[in-house]
Design an enzyme around this catalytic site. Structure first.
Site, short mmCIF file in Angstrom:
data_model
loop_
_atom_site.label_atom_id
_atom_site.label_comp_id
_atom_site.label_asym_id
_atom_site.label_seq_id
_atom_site.Cartn_x
_atom_site.Cartn_y
_atom_site.Cartn_z
N LYS A 24 2.55 39.26 19.08
CA LYS A 24 2.52 38.42 20.28
C LYS A 24 1.23 37.60 20.28
CE LYS A 24 4.97 41.47 23.55
NZ LYS A 24 6.13 40.60 23.82
N ARG A 63 14.53 47.99 22.75
CA ARG A 63 15.94 48.35 22.58
C ARG A 63 16.10 49.38 21.47
NH1 ARG A 63 17.40 42.17 21.57
NH2 ARG A 63 15.60 42.03 22.94
N1 BES Z 1 7.96 44.05 26.28
C1 BES Z 1 8.59 42.82 25.95
C2 BES Z 1 9.26 42.14 27.13
C3 BES Z 1 8.37 41.72 28.29
C4 BES Z 1 7.99 40.40 28.41
C5 BES Z 1 8.01 42.61 29.27
C6 BES Z 1 7.21 40.01 29.48
C7 BES Z 1 7.22 42.22 30.36
C8 BES Z 1 6.83 40.91 30.46
C9 BES Z 1 9.65 43.03 24.87
O1 BES Z 1 9.45 44.09 24.01
C10 BES Z 1 9.73 41.78 24.06
O2 BES Z 1 8.75 41.42 23.50
N2 BES Z 1 10.89 41.14 24.04
C11 BES Z 1 11.08 39.94 23.30
C12 BES Z 1 12.44 40.00 22.67
C13 BES Z 1 12.70 38.91 21.67
C14 BES Z 1 11.78 39.08 20.48
C15 BES Z 1 14.13 38.97 21.24
C16 BES Z 1 11.00 38.77 24.28
O3 BES Z 1 11.42 38.91 25.42
O4 BES Z 1 10.46 37.74 23.92
ZN ZN Z 2 8.22 43.55 22.32
#
Ligand code: BES
Ligand code: ZN
Ligand code: ZN
Length: 485
Positions: free
Chosen positions: A265, A339
């Site tokens: 990230k 997931r």
């Molecule tokens: N933990 C994050 C989602 C999240 C985003 C929680 C903002 C709280 C605030 C999750 O693990 C994630 O990074 N999801 C990705 C999925 C994508 C790579 C398909 C996302 O939402 O960008």
């Molecule tokens: Zn994530």
């Protein structure tokens, strides 16, 4: 925070501050009317001059009010009476508490609950707990000072105590989320959950690395591998119902820090990722409340706990994982880790004989794009079950909204090399494709998934709560458990 019941009249009550409520477009009633009388019509005058308002969550403090024993009278707006509900009660009491907590006080007494139902009182007392506790766990000079004593007028012992139990559970959840990720990692979270279980009489077990390997939790273990902190699964049980009565399962995503893994990230997105265990923290808070309330139901809670990190051992794009239920998963993005963790936890919930499942997860940024910061997404394989969850959220005033689970979304998680892949095609419908992925692991068990990525954690404060963890959905899940067969 213990709530003391009081029966003295509002104007005669010795306290540093008393709180009274005003409904919009209505003359002062109940305790507000009593204070108005004692002070020779002062409130009515201030309302007429628009110096004080009854707008929801507005709080004004009046000092040295004539013929009133308390030094401060806080007047909180309750909004229109016909719209007053549990949410309004929670927020108004939280706003009053937060405002008064700006300074240390010995005794604060709430005279807001005239004519409130016991459920509204419960929500109000829960709001006081939330308003009185902030995220500044480590600041030498605190900004929020919980009062030495909180008193409540106009209810019975049971409602006050239930409000206190749910308020304390909400703050337990908030604290677990607010604590920094150097302190909260899978093992320490599991230990905290074990302490909670011990204190309130829950049964439980903690799966360590060996056990997770023996159970073939290949998806969860892959995410965990990049971290020097080993993973855990926490399983808590409350056997309040009769033997053989159906079991409700609560499942929580417990990624104690989500760096994104090799799909790293950017800094801005990573900053708040200590909150990625909010689902698990919510489930632990709810179990504490269910046990202390002694609800006559069987409930099992399962938390999948990992840290998603970068190292030479991190799982990689292109890896093919075998989940506990035997399905193979091609990894397209290591930041879609929640997931993978939940896949294995859900399969344990099914194997433990769950009659219905609710999972809570800070799962996707896409859900926040769809519904905003304050509304959670609700996705399901069983409309009737999701309807019950939604009804519980509605009466508690916690906002969820359904997202569609049409068959055609399944196409998007098909993989060329494995049974499924861990992301959809592109970003569109990301909250739904994530839920579609989870659906692969619940079999035919009725299941409702609540994506709390928006509401779990606030970057800015609200009038009724500090920034940071919100504790949202503790009340909803307690309500679900209360209505469980
Ligand atoms: N933990 C994050 C989602 C999240 C985003 C929680 C903002 C709280 C605030 C999750 O693990 C994630 O990074 N999801 C990705 C999925 C994508 C790579 C398909 C996302 O939402 O960008
Ligand atoms: Zn994530
Ligand atoms: Zn995550």
């Amino acid at each position: 925070m213990e709530i003391q019941l009081i029966e003295s009249a509002a104007d005669k009550t010795e306290a540093d501050a008393i709180v009274i409520g005003l409904y919009q477009d209505a003359a002062p009633s109940g305790a507000a009317a009593a204070i108005d009388n004692a002070a020779g019509g002062l409130l009515a005058k201030l309302i007429e001059r628009k110096e004080i308002s009854a707008k929801r969550n507005d709080v004004q403090t009046l000092f040295a009010v004539p013929n009133v024993a308390a030094g401060v009278v806080a007047v909180v707006g309750l909004g229109p009476k016909e719209k007053f509900d549990r949410r309004a009660a929670f927020e108004a009491c939280g706003a009053a508490a937060k405002k008064l907590a700006g300074k240390a006080r010995k005794r604060v007494a709430y005279f807001v609950a005239d004519g409130w139902t016991s459920e509204q009182t419960e929500a109000g007392i829960c709001g006081v707990h939330v308003g009185d506790e902030g995220q500044d766990l480590f600041r030498a000079e605190k900004r929020i000072f919980p009062p030495g004593e909180v008193c409540w007028a106009g209810t019975d012992r049971v409602a006050a105590w239930q409000g206190q139990v749910i308020g304390e559970a909400t703050n337990l959840t908030r604290r677990l989320v607010n604590e920094p990720p150097q302190d909260i990692y899978p093992e320490s979270f599991a230990n905290r959950a074990a302490d909670v279980a011990y204190e309130c009489g829950l049964q439980g077990e903690i799966w360590d690395l060996d056990r997770l390997e023996a159970e073939r939790c290949g998806a969860l273990l892959a995410v965990a591998r990049g971290s020097s902190r080993p993973p855990r699964m926490v399983i808590l049980r409350h056997d309040g119902g009769s033997r053989g009565a159906p079991t409700l399962a609560l499942v929580g995503k417990g990624v104690t820090f989500d760096s994104g893994g090799l799909s790293l990230k950017p800094t801005d997105g990573m900053l708040t990722m200590k909150c990625d265990m909010a689902g698990a923290a919510t489930v632990v808070g709810v179990m504490q409340a269910i046990a202390r309330l002694g609800l006559p139901v069987n409930v099992i809670a399962l938390c999948g706990l990992v840290e998603n990190m970068v190292s030479g051992r991190s799982y990689k794009l292109g890896d093919v994982l075998t989940a506990r239920n035997g399905k193979t998963i091609e990894v397209h993005n290591t930041d879609a880790e929640g997931r993978l963790v939940l896949a294995d936890v859900l399969s344990v919930a099914v194997d433990r004989g769950a009659a219905s499942i609710v999972d809570l997860a800070t799962l996707t940024g896409a859900c926040v794009v769809a519904l905003g910061l304050d509304v959670a997404g609700l996705m399901t394989n069983d409309e009737a079950w999701a309807g019950r969850v939604r009804a519980a959220a509605d009466v508690c005033g916690e906002m969820v909204w359904p997202l569609p689970m049409f068959e055609h979304f399944n196409e998007q998680i098909k993989s060329e090399v494995a049974d499924i892949k861990n992301v959809g095609e592109g970003r569109w419908g990301g909250a739904i494709t994530a839920a579609k992925f989870l659906e692969e692991f619940v079999g035919t068990t009725p299941w409702a998934h609540i994506d709390i990525a928006g509401p779990a954690f606030r970057e800015k404060p609200k009038p009724f709560a500090d920034a940071g963890a919100s504790g949202q959905f503790v009340r909803t899940l307690v309500e679900v458990a209360r209505g469980w067969k």
